[in-house]
Write a protein that holds these residues in place. Structure first.
Motif, PDB file in Angstrom:
ATOM      1  N   ILE A  83       0.836  -1.208   0.000  1.00 31.94           N
ATOM      2  CA  ILE A  83       0.000   0.000   0.000  1.00 31.94           C
ATOM      3  C   ILE A  83       0.866   1.252   0.000  1.00 31.94           C
ATOM      4  CG2 ILE A  83      -1.577   1.376   1.428  1.00 31.94           C
ATOM      5  CD1 ILE A  83      -2.972  -1.264   2.167  1.00 31.94           C
ATOM      6  N   ASP A 109       1.055   4.068  -2.988  1.00 32.03           N
ATOM      7  CA  ASP A 109       0.776   5.487  -2.732  1.00 32.03           C
ATOM      8  C   ASP A 109       1.975   6.366  -3.104  1.00 32.03           C
ATOM      9  OD1 ASP A 109      -1.703   4.774  -1.806  1.00 32.03           O
ATOM     10  OD2 ASP A 109      -1.210   4.983   0.316  1.00 32.03           O
ATOM     11  N   GLY A 161      -7.230   0.076  -3.672  1.00 34.46           N
ATOM     12  CA  GLY A 161      -6.696   1.077  -2.758  1.00 34.46           C
ATOM     13  C   GLY A 161      -6.944   2.478  -3.277  1.00 34.46           C
ATOM     14  N   THR A 162      -6.778   2.666  -4.576  1.00 30.89           N
ATOM     15  CA  THR A 162      -7.044   3.966  -5.199  1.00 30.89           C
ATOM     16  C   THR A 162      -8.530   4.316  -5.103  1.00 30.89           C
ATOM     17  OG1 THR A 162      -5.217   3.627  -6.747  1.00 30.89           O
ATOM     18  CG2 THR A 162      -6.838   5.313  -7.320  1.00 30.89           C
ATOM     19  N   ASP A 171      -9.277   5.448  -1.626  1.00 29.66           N
ATOM     20  CA  ASP A 171      -8.800   6.823  -1.452  1.00 29.66           C
ATOM     21  C   ASP A 171      -9.790   7.816  -2.049  1.00 29.66           C
ATOM     22  OD1 ASP A 171      -7.343   9.198  -1.386  1.00 29.66           O
ATOM     23  OD2 ASP A 171      -5.443   8.214  -1.769  1.00 29.66           O
ATOM     24  N   ASP A 223      -7.463   4.782   4.665  1.00 28.92           N
ATOM     25  CA  ASP A 223      -8.566   4.729   3.698  1.00 28.92           C
ATOM     26  C   ASP A 223      -8.356   3.652   2.637  1.00 28.92           C
ATOM     27  OD1 ASP A 223      -6.469   6.011   2.433  1.00 28.92           O
ATOM     28  OD2 ASP A 223      -7.617   7.748   1.773  1.00 28.92           O
ATOM     29  N   SER A 224      -7.092   3.398   2.270  1.00 30.01           N
ATOM     30  CA  SER A 224      -6.822   2.365   1.262  1.00 30.01           C
ATOM     31  C   SER A 224      -7.023   0.965   1.823  1.00 30.01           C
ATOM     32  CB  SER A 224      -5.382   2.500   0.730  1.00 30.01           C
ATOM     33  OG  SER A 224      -5.228   3.688   0.001  1.00 30.01           O
ATOM     34  N   VAL A 253      -9.440  -2.182   0.805  1.00 29.31           N
ATOM     35  CA  VAL A 253      -8.739  -3.315   0.197  1.00 29.31           C
ATOM     36  C   VAL A 253      -8.949  -4.607   0.981  1.00 29.31           C
ATOM     37  CG1 VAL A 253      -6.409  -4.267  -0.107  1.00 29.31           C
ATOM     38  CG2 VAL A 253      -6.973  -2.028  -1.059  1.00 29.31           C
TER      39      VAL A 253
END
Length: 296
Positions: free
Chosen positions: A166, A170, A242-243, A246, A276-277, A281
């Motif tokens: 992660i 990022d 994950g994106t 976000d 948040d990711s 996930v």
């Protein structure tokens, strides 16, 4: 103290606390993420403008009960029997419980994704706020603890490996996007994210997954190819979902009219900003685990 120094110090404290709790014991891992859950519920409740007392009480109760039932079944039964002087048997089918929780979480996750495209929504209904608290915040924390057990026992390398992927995603999404990014990914929600950054983050996340499987997890030789496939697949999941996670949090913040979910980490914002990711996930990775188990 300048902003860069504050950001570095708070980030270092966060990483050290995270790694120490994961590596020390299962219990410290559970406790830290229980604390993170309380803070995250508080921050999210503030974002959507509801009183946080009942959500925190409900969320931590759900987290504690499911953790006890899932991982301390015999101890919990013995404790209850000693209090009530009875023969309570918590022989719950954990697999069925996991599938029910996963189904609820996936349904709410789909609702969150659809929520991204609701351009006209500037206010969230009360029922949706509490649904998001359950399926977008609370249940994902439970899956974070569950995926750390892999197939059998608690394995800190799994959750640390996931966080490394992660952080890699990022970091390189930012670097690549800053360097060569020209095409906006979702400008209405996050003006700084670019398609180039998104793809760059995925590529480096997959590379990190490959390196983790080869040099950190250290699988037996006969399982090395399978391990590489698993971890590169997890990296791909992280890069995509994950994106999305976000972006979903950014949508909540945009509606609330704030830059960060909280101020607990100087220079970084709140705990929800940091997690948040992984909270989006974790259920997908757990589903990936279930598919692997079924296939094998």
């Amino acid at each position: 103290m300048n902003e860069t120094l504050k950001r570095s110090i708070s980030g270092a404290i966060y990483v050290i606390l995270l790694l120490a709790s994961i590596l020390y014991s299962t219990e410290t891992f559970f406790i830290l993420f229980g604390v993170f859950l309380i803070i995250t519920i508080y921050e999210f409740s503030h974002l959507v403008k509801i009183n946080s007392f009942i959500p925190i009480l409900s969320g931590i109760s759900v987290y504690a009960i499911i953790t006890l039932v899932s991982h301390y079944n015999k101890q919990t039964s013995a404790f209850l029997n000693s209090i009530f002087q009875s023969k309570i048997d918590l022989n719950i089918n954990i697999q069925q419980l996991n599938l029910i929780l996963l189904a609820v979480t996936i349904v709410v996750s789909v609702k969150c994704i659809l929520f991204l495209f609701y351009d006209s929504v500037q206010e969230i209904s009360t029922s949706s706020k509490y649904l998001y608290l359950l399926g977008y915040i609370t249940l994902p924390f439970i899956f974070i603890t569950k995926i750390s057990f892999g197939i059998n026992d608690y394995n800190p390398k799994i959750i640390i490996g996931l966080f490394i992927i992660i952080w890699t995603n990022d970091t390189f999404a930012y670097i690549v996007g800053k360097s060569i990014g020209t095409h906006k990914l979702f400008e209405k929600i996050s003006p700084k994210k670019t398609i180039e950054g998104f793809l760059g983050g995925i590529i480096f996340a997959v590379l990190a997954g490959f390196l983790i499987s080869k040099f950190y997890i250290k699988p037996k030789p006969e399982f090395s190819e399978k391990s590489i496939l698993i971890w590169t697949s997890i990296a791909l999941i992280v890069g995509i979902f994950g994106t999305i996670g976000d972006l979903i949090e950014s949508k909540f913040k945009r509606i609330a009219g704030v830059k960060d979910s909280g101020k607990i980490m100087p220079g970084h914002g709140g705990i929800l900003d940091r997690l948040d990711s992984i909270i989006f996930v974790a259920p997908i990775v757990f589903l990936f685990y279930q598919i692997l188990n079924y296939v094998s």
